[in-house]
Design an enzyme around this catalytic site. Sequence first.
Site, PDB file in Angstrom:
ATOM      1  N   HIS A  66       0.860  -1.326  -0.213  1.00  0.00           N
ATOM      2  CA  HIS A  66       0.039   0.077   0.039  1.00  0.00           C
ATOM      3  C   HIS A  66       0.858   1.425   0.043  1.00  0.00           C
ATOM      4  O   HIS A  66       0.534   2.143  -0.342  1.00  0.00           O
ATOM      5  CB  HIS A  66      -1.093   0.097   1.275  1.00  0.00           C
ATOM      6  CG  HIS A  66      -0.205  -0.044   2.619  1.00  0.00           C
ATOM      7  ND1 HIS A  66       0.356  -0.989   3.081  1.00  0.00           N
ATOM      8  CD2 HIS A  66      -0.415   1.261   3.521  1.00  0.00           C
ATOM      9  CE1 HIS A  66       0.841  -0.311   4.188  1.00  0.00           C
ATOM     10  NE2 HIS A  66       0.549   0.793   4.446  1.00  0.00           N
ATOM     11  N   LYS A  71       9.345  -2.622   3.043  1.00  0.00           N
ATOM     12  CA  LYS A  71      10.656  -2.525   3.929  1.00  0.00           C
ATOM     13  C   LYS A  71      10.918  -3.607   4.930  1.00  0.00           C
ATOM     14  O   LYS A  71       9.884  -3.989   5.292  1.00  0.00           O
ATOM     15  CB  LYS A  71      10.607  -1.232   4.575  1.00  0.00           C
ATOM     16  CG  LYS A  71      11.825  -0.780   5.358  1.00  0.00           C
ATOM     17  CD  LYS A  71      12.827  -0.117   4.629  1.00  0.00           C
ATOM     18  CE  LYS A  71      14.325   0.304   5.181  1.00  0.00           C
ATOM     19  NZ  LYS A  71      15.008  -0.794   5.269  1.00  0.00           N
ATOM     20  N   ASP A 100       4.486   4.975  12.185  1.00  0.00           N
ATOM     21  CA  ASP A 100       4.245   5.953  11.062  1.00  0.00           C
ATOM     22  C   ASP A 100       5.522   6.378   9.982  1.00  0.00           C
ATOM     23  O   ASP A 100       5.964   7.395   9.998  1.00  0.00           O
ATOM     24  CB  ASP A 100       3.862   7.489  11.387  1.00  0.00           C
ATOM     25  CG  ASP A 100       2.464   7.549  11.544  1.00  0.00           C
ATOM     26  OD1 ASP A 100       1.775   6.987  11.015  1.00  0.00           O
ATOM     27  OD2 ASP A 100       2.101   8.138  12.825  1.00  0.00           O
ATOM     28  N   LYS A 107      10.218  -8.797   4.109  1.00  0.00           N
ATOM     29  CA  LYS A 107      11.186  -9.607   4.820  1.00  0.00           C
ATOM     30  C   LYS A 107      11.929 -10.524   4.137  1.00  0.00           C
ATOM     31  O   LYS A 107      11.285 -11.002   2.979  1.00  0.00           O
ATOM     32  CB  LYS A 107      10.569 -10.292   5.931  1.00  0.00           C
ATOM     33  CG  LYS A 107      11.415 -10.571   7.154  1.00  0.00           C
ATOM     34  CD  LYS A 107      11.640  -9.290   7.940  1.00  0.00           C
ATOM     35  CE  LYS A 107      12.635  -9.677   8.991  1.00  0.00           C
ATOM     36  NZ  LYS A 107      12.153  -8.478  10.183  1.00  0.00           N
ATOM     37  N   SER A 364      16.259   3.270   9.769  1.00  0.00           N
ATOM     38  CA  SER A 364      16.123   2.897   8.591  1.00  0.00           C
ATOM     39  C   SER A 364      15.393   3.921   7.502  1.00  0.00           C
ATOM     40  O   SER A 364      16.087   4.313   6.752  1.00  0.00           O
ATOM     41  CB  SER A 364      15.515   1.455   8.205  1.00  0.00           C
ATOM     42  OG  SER A 364      16.564   0.607   8.523  1.00  0.00           O
TER      43      SER A 364
HETATM   44  N1  GLU Z   1      15.050  -6.151  10.554  1.00  0.00           N
HETATM   45  C1  GLU Z   1      14.627  -5.111  11.326  1.00  0.00           C
HETATM   46  C2  GLU Z   1      13.106  -5.391  11.911  1.00  0.00           C
HETATM   47  O1  GLU Z   1      12.563  -6.370  11.853  1.00  0.00           O
HETATM   48  C3  GLU Z   1      14.757  -3.666  10.684  1.00  0.00           C
HETATM   49  C4  GLU Z   1      14.046  -3.452   9.458  1.00  0.00           C
HETATM   50  C5  GLU Z   1      14.328  -2.401   8.763  1.00  0.00           C
HETATM   51  O2  GLU Z   1      15.209  -1.669   9.265  1.00  0.00           O
HETATM   52  O3  GLU Z   1      13.870  -2.219   7.447  1.00  0.00           O
HETATM   53  O4  GLU Z   1      12.336  -4.530  12.162  1.00  0.00           O
END
Ligand code: GLU
Length: 472
Positions: A66, A71, A100, A107, A364
């Site tokens: 969406h 990420k 937010d 993943k 991130s």
């Molecule tokens: N692997 C981390 C998580 O589970 C970070 C994910 C990220 O920074 O995109 O939230």
Amino acid sequence: MSPAKTSTFLSSVESMLNRAMGLMDLPPGLGEVLQQCRAVYQMRFPVKIAGKWQVFEGWRANHSEHLLPTKGGIRYAPEVDQEEVEALATLMTFKCAVVDVPFGGAKGGLKIDPRKYERHQMERITRRFTLELDKRGFISPSQNVPAPDMGTGAREMAWMADTYRTLHPDDIDAIACITGKPPQMGGIRGRVQATGRGVQYALREFFCHPEDIEAAGLEGGLAGKRVVVQGLGNVGFHAAKFLEEEDGSRIVAIIERDGALRSSAGLPVKEVRKYIVANGGVKGFPGAEYLAEGLTALEDQCDILVPAALEGQITTENASRIEAKLIAEAANGPVTAEADAMLLEAGKVILPDMYVNAGGVTVSYFEWTKNLAHMRFGRMGRRLMQMRSEAALELLETVLERQVPEGFSKAFRQEADERNLVLSGLEDTMREAYEGIRAVWHARDDVPDLRTAAYILAIGKVAHHHHEYSLA
Ligand code: GLU
């Protein structure tokens, strides 16, 4: 020894999600949309290791698109499988929504035991994995942005970023294809500590609210609280270290792969970590009791339990023996759905994973925006702020006719440099998210816990987006 798994990780996430959706008035059919991953790419690719071809298996799942990019981290672990990656991708969607950050959820996972390979072999495997992801559009600054997770870190992110930019030399934003990079390669200061820092901020927020503290049957603040930490990896280590050094909490047990350490006086977290790095485990650490059956320390008398290792650690098998009053889920999915219900029944308060460990993806997000801006945070304004605070301090001291206390001038002179800006943004994010979650928790009689409240908050945001703005 691993605890009896009463349900799979994915079915646990689904049932928690369903429980929350059952309390909401969603547009018809939308619940089903939010339950399933949009795309899962499974890959098998060969790499020549010490003269012999080996096939590696990996996945990247997009849960919700969406918002783009999607990420979420990439996990390197021998037991990783498609279901686990899908469960983690689902959590990422709602995690991003809770804090937010404008991303969909994704993943990745690679079935590998990184300890069995040498550095140059890991590099070859990682670069090959990146090629596979790139071929199908599962890595890109605008579509899909991986990050570190269990078994990966800045080193792997640097290899991936370098591979991607070699493949896309005319993409000026190529470096934003991944986050968690080393600062010298477009990473951001504070990303390594970010998830642990977020755990600390989440706990601090909780302890700002007397009503919530009382709901857990606790009193006072974090100072002196007895904390049990499972897993002294990147997240567990930083969370425990900050709680010990900055909040005065006592880390009374640390659970690791080879057993647990206990000390009622409190364990020196940095020393324990150094010992693990040097010796490969906690056994033999001086000045603490060693427990070969480490998992039993999850049941120790303490105030706060911080599971910061794997999913599925608190199950129907051990849930009834958990003594902690407050559980802060630094790992993803450490409590199964059935155990969650048992803990709730027993009056425990759980700060849920999608909030507690959201510090990583939050920072991130800062890294990604920094990469797109092609400029370090604070570069334009720092000097101006410095001059202003110097002038204000000078004026203040002239008017007062004395020096201001050192603590005040130090706080006043705090620089708006990248590290401080990241911390400020992270703290603000964790604060606002907690306010949102607890508001749902306290406003509705049918919302018994913080996890359901967090889901309701997050689902509401994602559902609104889907319903109002999405093409399909
Ligand atoms: N692997 C981390 C998580 O589970 C970070 C994910 C990220 O920074 O995109 O939230």
